[in-house]
Design a protein around this motif. Structure first.
Motif, PDB file in Angstrom:
ATOM      1  N   LYS A 159      29.434 -25.166 -33.758  1.00 47.50           N
ATOM      2  CA  LYS A 159      30.895 -25.175 -33.696  1.00 47.50           C
ATOM      3  C   LYS A 159      31.507 -26.445 -34.275  1.00 47.50           C
ATOM      4  CE  LYS A 159      31.374 -22.136 -29.675  1.00 47.50           C
ATOM      5  NZ  LYS A 159      32.004 -21.982 -28.335  1.00 47.50           N
ATOM      6  N   ALA A 160      30.658 -27.416 -34.606  1.00 51.18           N
ATOM      7  CA  ALA A 160      31.125 -28.667 -35.203  1.00 51.18           C
ATOM      8  C   ALA A 160      30.119 -29.107 -36.248  1.00 51.18           C
ATOM      9  CB  ALA A 160      31.287 -29.743 -34.134  1.00 51.18           C
ATOM     10  N   MET A 161      30.603 -29.352 -37.471  1.00 46.52           N
ATOM     11  CA  MET A 161      29.720 -29.674 -38.588  1.00 46.52           C
ATOM     12  C   MET A 161      30.300 -30.814 -39.421  1.00 46.52           C
ATOM     13  SD  MET A 161      29.576 -25.673 -39.303  1.00 46.52           S
ATOM     14  CE  MET A 161      31.002 -25.546 -38.228  1.00 46.52           C
ATOM     15  N   GLN A 162      29.455 -31.707 -39.856  1.00 44.80           N
ATOM     16  CA  GLN A 162      29.864 -32.793 -40.730  1.00 44.80           C
ATOM     17  C   GLN A 162      29.144 -32.653 -42.060  1.00 44.80           C
ATOM     18  OE1 GLN A 162      32.101 -35.651 -40.568  1.00 44.80           O
ATOM     19  NE2 GLN A 162      31.537 -35.469 -42.732  1.00 44.80           N
ATOM     20  N   GLY A 163      29.917 -32.590 -43.146  1.00 42.12           N
ATOM     21  CA  GLY A 163      29.319 -32.514 -44.463  1.00 42.12           C
ATOM     22  C   GLY A 163      28.848 -33.874 -44.946  1.00 42.12           C
ATOM     23  N   HIS A 164      28.232 -33.850 -46.120  1.00 42.38           N
ATOM     24  CA  HIS A 164      27.669 -35.063 -46.724  1.00 42.38           C
ATOM     25  C   HIS A 164      28.709 -35.668 -47.669  1.00 42.38           C
ATOM     26  CE1 HIS A 164      24.134 -36.880 -49.278  1.00 42.38           C
ATOM     27  NE2 HIS A 164      25.073 -37.761 -49.004  1.00 42.38           N
ATOM     28  N   ARG A 165      29.357 -36.745 -47.199  1.00 44.20           N
ATOM     29  CA  ARG A 165      30.356 -37.399 -48.033  1.00 44.20           C
ATOM     30  C   ARG A 165      29.668 -38.310 -49.040  1.00 44.20           C
ATOM     31  NH1 ARG A 165      35.759 -39.829 -45.253  1.00 44.20           N
ATOM     32  NH2 ARG A 165      34.639 -41.753 -45.630  1.00 44.20           N
ATOM     33  N   VAL A 166      30.049 -38.140 -50.304  1.00 36.69           N
ATOM     34  CA  VAL A 166      29.438 -38.849 -51.428  1.00 36.69           C
ATOM     35  C   VAL A 166      30.545 -39.555 -52.207  1.00 36.69           C
ATOM     36  CG1 VAL A 166      28.228 -38.521 -53.634  1.00 36.69           C
ATOM     37  CG2 VAL A 166      27.490 -37.266 -51.611  1.00 36.69           C
ATOM     38  N   ALA A 167      30.220 -40.654 -52.840  1.00 35.11           N
ATOM     39  CA  ALA A 167      31.215 -41.399 -53.608  1.00 35.11           C
ATOM     40  C   ALA A 167      31.759 -40.571 -54.764  1.00 35.11           C
ATOM     41  CB  ALA A 167      30.620 -42.692 -54.141  1.00 35.11           C
ATOM     42  N   LYS A 168      33.063 -40.566 -54.899  1.00 31.81           N
ATOM     43  CA  LYS A 168      33.731 -39.890 -56.012  1.00 31.81           C
ATOM     44  C   LYS A 168      33.705 -40.777 -57.260  1.00 31.81           C
ATOM     45  CE  LYS A 168      38.233 -37.571 -56.700  1.00 31.81           C
ATOM     46  NZ  LYS A 168      39.576 -37.420 -56.068  1.00 31.81           N
ATOM     47  N   ASN A 169      33.710 -42.083 -57.036  1.00 27.95           N
ATOM     48  CA  ASN A 169      33.751 -43.035 -58.150  1.00 27.95           C
ATOM     49  C   ASN A 169      32.785 -44.193 -57.925  1.00 27.95           C
ATOM     50  OD1 ASN A 169      35.726 -43.705 -55.978  1.00 27.95           O
ATOM     51  ND2 ASN A 169      35.963 -45.584 -57.181  1.00 27.95           N
ATOM     52  N   THR A 170      32.218 -44.661 -59.025  1.00 30.52           N
ATOM     53  CA  THR A 170      31.345 -45.842 -58.989  1.00 30.52           C
ATOM     54  C   THR A 170      31.714 -46.738 -60.173  1.00 30.52           C
ATOM     55  OG1 THR A 170      29.667 -44.582 -60.224  1.00 30.52           O
ATOM     56  CG2 THR A 170      29.402 -44.704 -57.828  1.00 30.52           C
ATOM     57  N   ASN A 171      33.004 -46.983 -60.330  1.00 29.74           N
ATOM     58  CA  ASN A 171      33.508 -47.678 -61.514  1.00 29.74           C
ATOM     59  C   ASN A 171      33.563 -49.196 -61.372  1.00 29.74           C
ATOM     60  OD1 ASN A 171      35.533 -46.919 -59.571  1.00 29.74           O
ATOM     61  ND2 ASN A 171      37.096 -47.678 -60.974  1.00 29.74           N
ATOM     62  N   THR A 172      33.323 -49.721 -60.171  1.00 27.48           N
ATOM     63  CA  THR A 172      33.265 -51.170 -59.969  1.00 27.48           C
ATOM     64  C   THR A 172      32.084 -51.496 -59.064  1.00 27.48           C
ATOM     65  OG1 THR A 172      34.625 -51.238 -57.949  1.00 27.48           O
ATOM     66  CG2 THR A 172      35.800 -51.277 -60.081  1.00 27.48           C
ATOM     67  N   SER A 173      31.726 -52.775 -59.041  1.00 22.58           N
ATOM     68  CA  SER A 173      30.611 -53.196 -58.188  1.00 22.58           C
ATOM     69  C   SER A 173      30.894 -52.923 -56.718  1.00 22.58           C
ATOM     70  CB  SER A 173      30.335 -54.691 -58.390  1.00 22.58           C
ATOM     71  OG  SER A 173      29.823 -54.942 -59.681  1.00 22.58           O
ATOM     72  N   VAL A 174      32.148 -53.133 -56.303  1.00 22.06           N
ATOM     73  CA  VAL A 174      32.519 -52.885 -54.910  1.00 22.06           C
ATOM     74  C   VAL A 174      32.410 -51.396 -54.591  1.00 22.06           C
ATOM     75  CG1 VAL A 174      34.411 -52.977 -53.240  1.00 22.06           C
ATOM     76  CG2 VAL A 174      33.997 -54.914 -54.744  1.00 22.06           C
ATOM     77  N   ALA A 175      32.863 -50.537 -55.509  1.00 20.85           N
ATOM     78  CA  ALA A 175      32.766 -49.094 -55.301  1.00 20.85           C
ATOM     79  C   ALA A 175      31.306 -48.661 -55.195  1.00 20.85           C
ATOM     80  CB  ALA A 175      33.457 -48.344 -56.430  1.00 20.85           C
ATOM     81  N   ILE A 176      30.447 -49.272 -56.001  1.00 22.11           N
ATOM     82  CA  ILE A 176      29.016 -48.944 -55.967  1.00 22.11           C
ATOM     83  C   ILE A 176      28.411 -49.324 -54.623  1.00 22.11           C
ATOM     84  CG2 ILE A 176      26.761 -49.601 -56.912  1.00 22.11           C
ATOM     85  CD1 ILE A 176      28.124 -49.772 -59.664  1.00 22.11           C
ATOM     86  N   LEU A 177      28.742 -50.518 -54.134  1.00 25.93           N
ATOM     87  CA  LEU A 177      28.218 -50.955 -52.840  1.00 25.93           C
ATOM     88  C   LEU A 177      28.785 -50.101 -51.707  1.00 25.93           C
ATOM     89  CD1 LEU A 177      28.322 -54.837 -53.259  1.00 25.93           C
ATOM     90  CD2 LEU A 177      26.321 -53.350 -53.345  1.00 25.93           C
ATOM     91  N   ASP A 178      30.049 -49.708 -51.829  1.00 28.65           N
ATOM     92  CA  ASP A 178      30.655 -48.824 -50.833  1.00 28.65           C
ATOM     93  C   ASP A 178      29.958 -47.473 -50.837  1.00 28.65           C
ATOM     94  OD1 ASP A 178      32.360 -48.126 -48.817  1.00 28.65           O
ATOM     95  OD2 ASP A 178      34.139 -47.895 -50.069  1.00 28.65           O
ATOM     96  N   ALA A 179      29.591 -47.004 -52.039  1.00 27.17           N
ATOM     97  CA  ALA A 179      28.861 -45.731 -52.164  1.00 27.17           C
ATOM     98  C   ALA A 179      27.494 -45.821 -51.494  1.00 27.17           C
ATOM     99  CB  ALA A 179      28.696 -45.364 -53.636  1.00 27.17           C
ATOM    100  N   ALA A 180      26.806 -46.944 -51.703  1.00 33.16           N
ATOM    101  CA  ALA A 180      25.493 -47.141 -51.080  1.00 33.16           C
ATOM    102  C   ALA A 180      25.622 -47.218 -49.560  1.00 33.16           C
ATOM    103  CB  ALA A 180      24.842 -48.408 -51.622  1.00 33.16           C
ATOM    104  N   SER A 181      26.674 -47.893 -49.087  1.00 33.11           N
ATOM    105  CA  SER A 181      26.915 -48.004 -47.650  1.00 33.11           C
ATOM    106  C   SER A 181      27.149 -46.634 -47.025  1.00 33.11           C
ATOM    107  CB  SER A 181      28.129 -48.910 -47.392  1.00 33.11           C
ATOM    108  OG  SER A 181      28.416 -49.009 -46.018  1.00 33.11           O
ATOM    109  N   GLU A 182      27.888 -45.786 -47.734  1.00 30.19           N
ATOM    110  CA  GLU A 182      28.135 -44.426 -47.239  1.00 30.19           C
ATOM    111  C   GLU A 182      26.825 -43.665 -47.089  1.00 30.19           C
ATOM    112  OE1 GLU A 182      30.940 -42.424 -45.933  1.00 30.19           O
ATOM    113  OE2 GLU A 182      31.762 -41.958 -47.910  1.00 30.19           O
ATOM    114  N   GLU A 183      25.921 -43.815 -48.056  1.00 27.96           N
ATOM    115  CA  GLU A 183      24.636 -43.113 -47.983  1.00 27.96           C
ATOM    116  C   GLU A 183      23.791 -43.628 -46.816  1.00 27.96           C
ATOM    117  OE1 GLU A 183      23.961 -40.515 -49.399  1.00 27.96           O
ATOM    118  OE2 GLU A 183      25.128 -40.406 -51.248  1.00 27.96           O
ATOM    119  N   ILE A 184      23.851 -44.931 -46.572  1.00 25.89           N
ATOM    120  CA  ILE A 184      23.121 -45.493 -45.432  1.00 25.89           C
ATOM    121  C   ILE A 184      23.666 -44.930 -44.125  1.00 25.89           C
ATOM    122  CG2 ILE A 184      22.623 -47.609 -44.141  1.00 25.89           C
ATOM    123  CD1 ILE A 184      22.648 -49.083 -46.865  1.00 25.89           C
ATOM    124  N   ASN A 185      24.991 -44.879 -44.018  1.00 22.49           N
ATOM    125  CA  ASN A 185      25.614 -44.306 -42.819  1.00 22.49           C
ATOM    126  C   ASN A 185      25.211 -42.847 -42.633  1.00 22.49           C
ATOM    127  OD1 ASN A 185      26.978 -46.619 -42.054  1.00 22.49           O
ATOM    128  ND2 ASN A 185      28.839 -46.088 -43.154  1.00 22.49           N
TER     129      ASN A 185
END
Length: 407
Positions: A159-185
């Motif tokens: 009755k409750a489901m969480q999908g796999h959120r993935v980075a939409k953009n990796t255009n800067t170093s900060v965005a890339i690190l944020d994307a990696a952090s999301e995958e770790i989470n």
């Protein structure tokens, strides 16, 4: 005095050791215990399509909502079995007119806007019957099979489901690190938790629930920030397990600069501290009731420092105790062991496809982000008292680590 400093270092070591052990256990569980749900004709629900409402709270999302509406209206699901509702808050009339051609629009206007207000307004406005409610942010793009995977899990009894959120953009170093952090989470708090038989944490978007259940639970949700934190604890108190779906992909825009990251994380840390203090005792009460999922999220996960701050502090302590051994009673080796285990756990959570040259270059930004995060800890008290919007501008998927499968 020596005994006092030894006691202080021991207490710090026990806390850091706890965080490292928790991370290691969740990392291993994510690889060993987690089993994903996949589509297949032989499976229950393969030919039965529930009615799905996609709810999109969108505050000043004029720059991206047109492409998002186009994506959501074309998902691979029977057209008569789902409907998209964009909850348009403070958007231009021209934008509203255009997206009305492909989706339903519910216009709202609040003195103080929040996601919970938008969602509750939508629930009170929608008169059609639905089985499942999907919550997707105004910048999210969903993979074509997202609804089919949600439908499959629903027919398996979730009755409750969480999908796999993935980075939409990796255009800067900060965005890339944020994307990696999301995958770790995703790996630790979702795959790992499910791998141990516990509920996954939810993350605010790319998630789905039984429609009536969500409507009922959200009715009393008045959160300014962190509505998802209250939502998941309400569900867990009812012993409703949250299932993580690793194959159900939702693309989410990542922040591009250290200043934007600092402001965002400041709000997140404030929300975490607020709900840790509010639900800490209740977490222990639920442990006595054998509600381990509630205890895990309210207490065990709630006391974890933000990852960059923890890694930075552990690295500094390890370096100092090696360079100046007289300052440590335990010895630098013990601190180094924690650092190595933690670093290996983090690295193993990140999909191999992320280990790109751009990612290695982006790692050089970590020291700057560490100090920005420390500064973000200042003035946390009022950080979640008002709704703070993170602006979005990416209308398409630009992720160097993944090939786009849908538009």
């Amino acid at each position: 005095m020596e005994q006092f400093f030894f006691l202080v270092e021991t207490i710090f070591y026990l806390y850091f050791g706890y965080v490292v052990l928790y991370t290691l256990i969740m990392t291993v569980a994510g690889w060993v215990g987690y089993k994903d749900i996949r589509l297949g004709n032989e499976n229950p629900g393969a030919h039965e399509f529930s009615r799905i409402a996609i709810l999109v709270p969108a505050y000043k999302e004029d720059a991206v909502i047109k492409s998002v509406a186009k994506n959501l209206s074309r998902l691979d699901y029977p057209i008569d079995k789902f409907k998209v509702f964009v909850i348009a808050d403070s958007m231009k009339e021209s934008t509203v007119r255009e997206i009305k051609q492909s989706v339903e629009v519910i216009e709202v206007s609040f003195k103080n806007s929040t996601k919970s207000k938008s969602l509750n307004y939508a629930f009170n406005s929608i008169r059609e019957p639905f089985d499942i409610a999907v919550i997707s942010d105004g910048d999210n793009i969903l993979e074509n099979d997202f609804l089919k995977l949600i439908n499959k899990a629903y027919h398996l009894g979730y009755k409750a489901m969480q999908g796999h959120r993935v980075a939409k953009n990796t255009n800067t170093s900060v965005a890339i690190l944020d994307a990696a952090s999301e995958e770790i989470n995703n790996h630790i708090f979702r795959r790992g938790a499910n791998g141990l038989g516990l509920s996954s944490a939810i993350i605010g978007s790319g998630m789905a629930f039984d429609y009536q259940l969500l409507k009922e639970v959200m009715a009393n949700n008045k959160a300014v920030g962190g509505f998802d934190k209250i939502l998941q604890l309400e569900l867990l108190e009812r012993r409703i397990k949250i299932r993580y779906l690793d194959n159900a992909i939702a693309y989410d825009e990542k922040v591009e600069s250290t200043n934007a990251l600092q402001n965002q994380r400041k709000r997140w840390i404030s929300v975490q501290l607020k709900y840790l203090t509010k639900y800490f005792f209740k977490g222990w009460v639920n442990l006595l009731k054998s509600n381990f999922s509630y205890f895990n999220i309210a207490v065990l996960g709630g006391v974890l420092l933000p990852r960059v701050i923890f890694l930075g502090l552990l690295s500094l302590i390890s370096l100092i105790t090696f360079l100046f051994p007289e300052l440590s009673y335990l010895g630098g080796l013990y601190w180094l062991i924690l650092l190595v285990i933690y670093a290996v756990s983090m690295v193993s959570c990140i999909p191999i496809i992320v280990f790109h040259r751009s990612f290695l270059i982006a790692l050089s930004k970590l020291p700057t982000i560490f100090f920005k995060m420390l500064l973000a800890m200042i003035g946390l008290k009022k950080a979640d008292d008002r709704f703070i919007h993170t602006s979005h501008s990416k209308s398409s998927i630009d992720n160097i680590f993944r090939k786009k499968r849908s538009a």
